[in-house]
Design an enzyme around this catalytic site. Structure first.
Site, PDB file in Angstrom:
ATOM      1  N   CYS A  85      14.661  11.119  26.723  1.00 41.72           N
ATOM      2  CA  CYS A  85      14.250   9.827  26.173  1.00 41.72           C
ATOM      3  C   CYS A  85      14.030   9.876  24.658  1.00 41.72           C
ATOM      4  CB  CYS A  85      12.979   9.362  26.854  1.00 41.72           C
ATOM      5  SG  CYS A  85      11.637  10.546  26.686  1.00 41.72           S
TER       6      CYS A  85
HETATM    7  C1  LIG Z   1      13.444  12.965  31.084  1.00 42.47           C
HETATM    8  S1  LIG Z   1      13.659  14.559  31.705  1.00 42.47           S
HETATM    9  C2  LIG Z   1      14.109  14.227  33.375  1.00 42.47           C
HETATM   10  C3  LIG Z   1      13.024  14.559  34.323  1.00 42.47           C
HETATM   11  C4  LIG Z   1      13.334  14.440  35.794  1.00 42.47           C
HETATM   12  N1  LIG Z   1      13.779  13.159  36.212  1.00 42.47           N
HETATM   13  C5  LIG Z   1      12.120  14.851  36.641  1.00 42.47           C
HETATM   14  O1  LIG Z   1      11.826  14.218  37.644  1.00 42.47           O
HETATM   15  O2  LIG Z   1      11.449  15.812  36.261  1.00 42.47           O
HETATM   16  C6  LIG Z   1      15.185  15.031  30.972  1.00 42.47           C
HETATM   17  C7  LIG Z   1      15.706  16.365  31.461  1.00 42.47           C
HETATM   18  O3  LIG Z   1      16.999  16.577  30.878  1.00 42.47           O
HETATM   19  C8  LIG Z   1      17.175  17.948  30.704  1.00 42.47           C
HETATM   20  N2  LIG Z   1      18.273  18.125  29.719  1.00 42.47           N
HETATM   21  C9  LIG Z   1      18.285  17.735  28.440  1.00 42.47           C
HETATM   22  N3  LIG Z   1      19.479  18.023  27.875  1.00 42.47           N
HETATM   23  C10 LIG Z   1      20.229  18.623  28.830  1.00 42.47           C
HETATM   24  C11 LIG Z   1      21.550  19.142  28.868  1.00 42.47           C
HETATM   25  N4  LIG Z   1      22.341  19.121  27.784  1.00 42.47           N
HETATM   26  N5  LIG Z   1      21.999  19.691  30.008  1.00 42.47           N
HETATM   27  C12 LIG Z   1      21.198  19.736  31.107  1.00 42.47           C
HETATM   28  N6  LIG Z   1      19.946  19.244  31.132  1.00 42.47           N
HETATM   29  C13 LIG Z   1      19.465  18.687  30.011  1.00 42.47           C
HETATM   30  C14 LIG Z   1      15.817  18.426  30.219  1.00 42.47           C
HETATM   31  O4  LIG Z   1      15.656  19.804  30.470  1.00 42.47           O
HETATM   32  C15 LIG Z   1      14.860  17.561  31.051  1.00 42.47           C
HETATM   33  O5  LIG Z   1      14.447  18.242  32.212  1.00 42.47           O
END
Ligand SMILES: C[S@@+](CC[C@H](N)C(=O)[O-])C[C@H]1O[C@@H](n2cnc3c(N)ncnc32)[C@H](O)[C@@H]1O
Length: 481
Positions: free
Chosen positions: A78
């Site tokens: 976000c």
């Molecule tokens: C807003 S959180 C989502 C949380 C999830 N819905 C939960 O219930 O915990 C965004 C997630 O995207 C992951 N993320 C960010 N960039 C990423 C990438 N390039 N590849 C894989 N995961 C990624 C982060 O590690 C984070 O856990």
């Protein structure tokens, strides 16, 4: 009902997966993707399966097509859409994995029939969202967008979030033209599409995809349960989570958001919650002098006498409606949390025969299978790390209701597309892997709150996280109370 074969992108600790289970959908989450090690360890312990840790921005069409999935669940980072993240939108590197996924979506031979996306408020005005909905429209999806918080669904928490539910027009058995009318005359979507004027709904329930012009949506009011129903009996005094006297005295005029167990609201718990450097990012609980309900923040001595503590990670997880491995010998305290019904409430997971979305009274026990899966944090994760993962996550009940009531809702007159198992694939009889129980008996609390623990990068984003939800808090609070 179609057998749902879902991919969970940006899976974190599995909020979307838990929401999917709680929606009662007929299907399974085939694979999840995230690159955060602590989140993935938690996910593995909870669901018995590790997410794919390869960066989502490196997934190619062939990596996605091999699953033959018909549903995408996504909760991308976000920060590109928050003031703390400088509102860089599609120019922020952290928006890249989402934009990359959209590029892949367009190239798929068989795009998913169902698509769900969660993000923060502000996403709805972003260029990323513009790109998303323009692409969906071009590809023949119908969709609903909304900005809703858990209190809209009967949960005493403010966490205003953007949600998008999209369904391929062809999944309704209607032509993939700009306007589709089902055989009983209901309209699938407006004739003209303009991303700038699309309605972003802000109350629940929202119209289902197939709108019946003869019916009108009615307001729905919930009796919101008091916070004490979410409280951790083992942490009655919450000694390990108390704010130190010194910390409070160092902050004259700091307006702590103080709640009592009888409160029917709480502010958004951000990933900065629990940090003793900021003492913010979510509501705090008063444990002493309960008759004092007016606070003189200029007199920090008087605030320090109130026995203010953080909610524990277990309590935050309960407010986020994660299923936890808890004994339920006592009667269900939420059973009386029925809603003030002026709309017929649908209590079944697959209530069909009504083209409007249906409403379930909030009851967290509906998210909990006896055998799990349950949210389980690895013992090694300290309280601050748990808060951070929970703060990044989402409200399971909200996801469940949006999936159940909108995305997967059945529609009158719509032919039911059947899931065609691939050769040798016996999925339709398969147990959901999500139902596998883990033999780890540890509850989510595990470690104690260690105020000397490293903050694991909390400070960098803290101000932004606090700002992110500060603006909406006051208005939302008024609506909850
Ligand atoms: C807003 S959180 C989502 C949380 C999830 N819905 C939960 O219930 O915990 C965004 C997630 O995207 C992951 N993320 C960010 N960039 C990423 C990438 N390039 N590849 C894989 N995961 C990624 C982060 O590690 C984070 O856990």
């Amino acid at each position: 009902m179609t057998f749902i074969r879902a991919l969970e992108f940006f899976s974190g600790i599995g909020g979307l997966h838990f929401g999917f289970n709680a929606s009662g959908a007929n299907g399974q989450v085939l694979e999840s993707f995230d690159m955060n090690q602590q989140a993935n360890d938690t996910y593995k312990l909870s669901f018995g399966k590790s997410p794919v840790s390869r960066g989502i921005d490196r997934l190619m069409v062939k990596d996605i097509e091999k699953y033959n999935a018909n549903c995408w669940l996504m909760s991308p980072p976000c920060q590109p859409y928050t003031r703390g993240g400088k509102l860089l939108d599609d120019q922020d590197n952290r928006a890249k994995p989402l934009l990359h996924l959209l590029d892949q979506l367009e190239k798929l031979k068989t795009p998913p029939q169902y698509l769900f996306l969660e993000n923060v408020k502000n996403f709805e005005t972003s260029r990323s969202r513009h790109r998303l909905v323009t692409l969906l429209n071009k590809m023949g999806y119908v969709f609903r967008e909304c900005l809703l918080a858990p209190y809209n669904f009967g949960v005493p928490n403010d966490r205003l979030r953007y949600f998008l539910m999209a369904r391929l027009r062809s999944s309704f058995g209607t032509p993939t033209t700009a306007t589709s009318t089902t055989h009983d005359g209901t309209v699938l979507r407006p004739e003209k599409f303009d991303p700038e004027t699309e309605i972003i709904y802000s109350s629940w329930p929202l119209p289902a995809f197939v709108e019946d012009p003869r019916k009108s949506l009615q307001q729905h009011t919930f009796n919101i349960p008091e916070l004490q129903k979410f409280m951790d009996e083992n942490e009655k005094d919450g000694k390990d989570y108390l704010l130190s006297r010194q910390l409070i005295l160092e902050r004259p005029n700091f307006r702590f958001d103080i709640l009592q167990p009888t409160s029917t609201r709480s502010a958004c718990f951000t990933k900065a919650y629990g940090s003793h450097h900021v003492a913010g990012g979510g509501s705090l609980l008063q444990t002493q002098k309960m008759d004092q309900q007016e606070y003189d923040f200029g007199n920090s001595e008087s605030i320090a006498d109130l026995g203010i503590r953080f909610l524990t990670p277990t309590e935050v997880a309960r407010i986020h409606v994660f299923p936890l491995d808890e004994k339920h010998d006592s009667p269900n305290p939420f059973e009386s949390t029925t809603c003030t019904d002026n709309v017929e409430s649908g209590s079944s997971a697959h209530s069909s025969g009504d083209s409007l979305t249906t409403v379930r009274p909030f009851n967290p026990r509906l998210t909990q299978g006896r055998e799990g899966p349950f949210l389980r944090f690895p013992d090694k994760l300290k309280a601050l790390q748990r808060y951070k993962l929970l703060g990044n996550s989402l409200n399971v009940w909200v996801v469940a209701e949006l999936l159940r009531g909108v995305l997967f809702a059945e529609h009158p007159g719509a032919p039911r597309p059947e899931y065609q198992p691939a050769d040798g694939d016996s999925e339709s009889n398969a147990e959901r892997p999500a139902m596998e129980s883990s033999n780890n008996a540890e509850g989510p609390e595990g470690g104690k709150h260690d105020i000397t623990a490293p903050e694991d990068g909390l400070s960098e984003q803290t101000q932004g996280d606090l700002q992110e939800d500060e603006s909406s808090r006051e208005t939302k609070r008024a609506r909850v109370e």
